[in-house]
Design a protein around this motif. Structure first.
Motif, PDB file in Angstrom:
ATOM      1  N   ALA A  70     -39.314 -51.241  36.806  1.00 42.08           N
ATOM      2  CA  ALA A  70     -38.525 -50.722  35.689  1.00 42.08           C
ATOM      3  C   ALA A  70     -37.077 -51.180  35.776  1.00 42.08           C
ATOM      4  CB  ALA A  70     -38.606 -49.195  35.670  1.00 42.08           C
ATOM      5  N   SER A  76     -38.502 -48.281  31.038  1.00 43.16           N
ATOM      6  CA  SER A  76     -38.842 -47.075  31.767  1.00 43.16           C
ATOM      7  C   SER A  76     -40.125 -47.293  32.569  1.00 43.16           C
ATOM      8  CB  SER A  76     -39.039 -45.905  30.796  1.00 43.16           C
ATOM      9  OG  SER A  76     -40.215 -46.102  30.025  1.00 43.16           O
ATOM     10  N   GLU A  77     -40.351 -46.415  33.570  1.00 38.50           N
ATOM     11  CA  GLU A  77     -41.570 -46.535  34.364  1.00 38.50           C
ATOM     12  C   GLU A  77     -42.810 -46.338  33.491  1.00 38.50           C
ATOM     13  OE1 GLU A  77     -41.778 -44.528  38.149  1.00 38.50           O
ATOM     14  OE2 GLU A  77     -39.585 -44.370  38.236  1.00 38.50           O
TER      15      GLU A  77
END
Length: 224
Positions: A70, A76-77
């Protein structure tokens, strides 16, 4: 993205560079590395978007965790997990359905070489799937078709015809390229071209030919 932009103005089909792995067994010492180096896999990667390819390689090949990925790609993850899932789905659609043993690959590669060099049209046809695709990369610097060739009859005729048009003195050898056996041609001791076969159930389903001299730099001279 820069590489993709360059390929958009590339002459004819684009294929990865062949990498000799016979003298470098450490390159394919694990199943994971062997698959990631395989020519068919590298071709499949080109069908992914740049972000999908980056996330897939970072996670599946280099085993980064999602937090690291990320940070690297600026997502984002949760987004990275979704991107990886999409990439896996797209690659899964193109993966060969049947595993091929080293012995099968070796036998079919040698049969393909014998049929091609002897002009045995029927023998070559017997080795090909009906929906085979041949893709050649000359990069505008070596003789190669500008579009993929489809179908066993067209591929066999075209391949044998191209063999007949090769300069006198070309010598073909079977060598390990990208973790699989392939045909490497030499002219005056220097690499002339590489032919890689994708095999499914004792038949050749795809043929990749790399003729662009700029992509043969990994290969050693014949006398090395």
């Amino acid at each position: 993205r820069s590489a993709r932009a360059q390929r958009e103005v590339y002459t004819g089909p684009w294929l990865p560079e062949p990498i000799p792995t016979g003298p470098r067994p450490e390159l394919a010492q694990t199943a994971l590395l062997a698959e990631s180096l395989s020519f068919a896999f590298l071709v499949m990667l080109e069908n992914l978007k740049p972000l999908e390819r980056a996330v897939f390689l970072l996670r599946e090949v280099f085993e980064y965790d999602y937090a690291e990925i990320a940070e690297i790609v600026g997502k984002s993850e949760a987004n990275c997990r979704q991107i990886l899932h999409r990439a896996q789905q797209r690659l899964g659609e193109r993966r060969p359905r049947f595993a091929v043993s080293h012995e099968q690959q070796e036998r079919i590669t040698h049969q393909f070489l014998r049929a091609s060099t002897s002009g045995d049209m029927q023998g070559l046809l017997n080795l090909l799937t009906a929906d085979i695709v041949l893709t050649a990369d000359g990069g505008g610097k070596a003789p190669a078709g500008l579009r993929p060739v489809h179908g066993a009859d067209r591929v066999s005729r075209g391949f044998i015809g191209s063999m007949l048009k090769m300069p006198p003195g070309v010598v073909a050898r079977v060598e390990e390229i990208n973790g699989q056996l392939a045909l490497v041609g030499y002219l005056d001791g220097r690499p002339y071209g590489v032919v890689l076969l994708e095999v499914e159930q004792d038949r050749v389903s795809r043929v990749y030919i790399v003729m662009n001299p700029d992509k043969l730099g990994w290969l050693s001279p014949e006398w090395a």
